[in-house]
Design an enzyme around this catalytic site. Structure first.
Site, PDB file in Angstrom:
ATOM      1  N   LEU A 138       0.907  -1.242   0.049  1.00  0.00           N
ATOM      2  CA  LEU A 138      -0.111   0.050  -0.022  1.00  0.00           C
ATOM      3  C   LEU A 138       0.754   1.291   0.014  1.00  0.00           C
ATOM      4  CD1 LEU A 138      -2.677  -0.989   2.818  1.00  0.00           C
ATOM      5  CD2 LEU A 138      -2.892  -1.068   0.112  1.00  0.00           C
ATOM      6  N   ASP A 139       0.489   2.389  -0.585  1.00  0.00           N
ATOM      7  CA  ASP A 139       1.135   3.462  -0.650  1.00  0.00           C
ATOM      8  C   ASP A 139       1.384   4.128   0.718  1.00  0.00           C
ATOM      9  OD1 ASP A 139       1.330   3.312  -3.396  1.00  0.00           O
ATOM     10  OD2 ASP A 139      -0.353   4.762  -3.633  1.00  0.00           O
ATOM     11  N   LYS A 140       2.391   5.033   0.958  1.00  0.00           N
ATOM     12  CA  LYS A 140       2.738   5.364   2.301  1.00  0.00           C
ATOM     13  C   LYS A 140       1.414   5.937   3.030  1.00  0.00           C
ATOM     14  CE  LYS A 140       5.452   8.885   4.507  1.00  0.00           C
ATOM     15  NZ  LYS A 140       6.267  10.308   4.392  1.00  0.00           N
ATOM     16  N   ARG A 238      -5.264   5.648  -7.721  1.00  0.00           N
ATOM     17  CA  ARG A 238      -5.025   7.026  -7.878  1.00  0.00           C
ATOM     18  C   ARG A 238      -4.616   7.352  -9.301  1.00  0.00           C
ATOM     19  NH1 ARG A 238       0.073   7.923  -3.931  1.00  0.00           N
ATOM     20  NH2 ARG A 238      -0.216   9.952  -4.510  1.00  0.00           N
TER      21      ARG A 238
END
Length: 326
Positions: A138-140, A238
């Site tokens: 998962l992104d930050k 995104r």
């Protein structure tokens, strides 16, 4: 130190005429084909006591195969006592609920303080598993569910299930900018951005990427949506939502600039302007347990910042006479 492994198996009569690389992929199915082929090419495979390095060598059935190799550990990464929010755990897998601001894997600019560093502290034996058992990221600043493999067989089978899109469901909740009329499907390839090398973009030369989405709730200038990934490209949701011209709230990297509904209260306007991460949460994971084969499903509640944002947008919509359709 790296883990030394030595495994022995016998070629089945039904494998007569198979290439050696195909045969060992069946005999040692707990390892990926690419890893087995690398070991084969590097002289780690013996057939009836003789080292064989040619993948195209034919097998006849009955040969004894000995695999002697090393599983590299992750000792080069620092072990750090960082708490993890454990949703589920057994001998083979671990499901965590990742908070915002938590990078999954060390990399440029983030040498430590990551999920991987925490895993090495809490589960020392996970150093024997490639990438400390991390099978997807998962992104930050994306929150929510991640599954981690605690053993090599579990990691191999989870990666295979993800690659084959087989009984592995990842569902997300998000708040998008703009009023979306209906759900749908985005099928657009994703690759590295041509000029902004830290970002991704829809590009004809990218890898195939498919995202499914549906509208959960309308607000005046925003939409709460649920999404399912069919593929797992970097920044996929995104990028795809930006491609639809409905970037995620708070996602400045992909065009999610604050949009204030006309006549909104100053409180709501400040709330929208101050939302400083992409409004994206991995809310559900469903997959076949890599060892038992049982279907398992996990949920993580939407975090407070997104709940409060949705409630503020909902109240604004009601005050301005918007009749919710769902």
């Amino acid at each position: 130190m790296a883990q030394q492994i030595e495994l022995t198996n016998t070629v089945k009569d039904s494998q007569l005429g198979q290439r050696l690389d195909q045969a060992i992929a069946e005999l040692f199915a707990d390892f990926s084909r690419s890893r087995l082929k690398e070991w084969l090419l590097n002289g780690k495979v013996q057939v009836n006591g003789e080292v064989v390095t040619k993948p195209r060598t034919k097998v006849m059935g009955g040969e004894e195969i000995i695999l002697q190799a090393e599983l590299e550990d992750e000792e080069r990464w620092e072990v750090q006592d960082i708490p993890l929010d454990i949703v589920y755990e057994d001998d083979d897998i671990l499901v965590i609920n990742k908070p915002r601001g938590f990078v999954v894997h060390p990399g440029a600019g983030t040498p430590d303080g990551t999920v991987l560093n925490a895993l090495l502290y809490h589960y020392p034996n996970i150093a024997e598993v490639p990438r400390a058992g991390i099978v997807h990221r998962l992104d930050k600043d994306t929150t929510g569910l991640m599954v981690v493999a605690k053993t090599v067989p579990a990691q191999t089978r989870l990666v295979r299930a993800l690659q084959k899109k087989r009984n592995f469901v990842r569902e997300y909740e998000a708040i998008a900018i703009g009023r979306m009329t209906a759900g749908g499907r985005v099928e657009q390839p994703i690759g590295r951005h041509s000029t902004k090398r830290t970002l991704m973009a829809v590009t004809p030369t990218g890898k195939p990427a498919v995202t499914h989405y549906r509208v959960a709730e309308h607000f005046r200038e925003h939409t709460r949506i649920r999404l399912r990934l069919e593929t797992g490209r970097t920044h996929q949701i995104r990028v795809h939502m930006s491609y639809l011209q409905h970037p995620l709230l708070g996602d400045s990297a992909y065009g999610g600039r604050a949009r204030i509904p006309s006549g909104a209260s100053e409180e709501l306007a400040n709330h929208i302007r101050s939302f400083d991460r992409q409004a994206l949460h991995a809310v559900m994971l469903k997959f076949e347990h890599p060892i038992s084969g049982e279907e398992v499903e996990f949920h993580a509640p939407v975090p407070d910042d997104m709940v409060e944002m949705a409630e503020a947008l909902r109240q604004d919509a009601q005050e301005h006479g918007l009749q919710e359709e769902f």
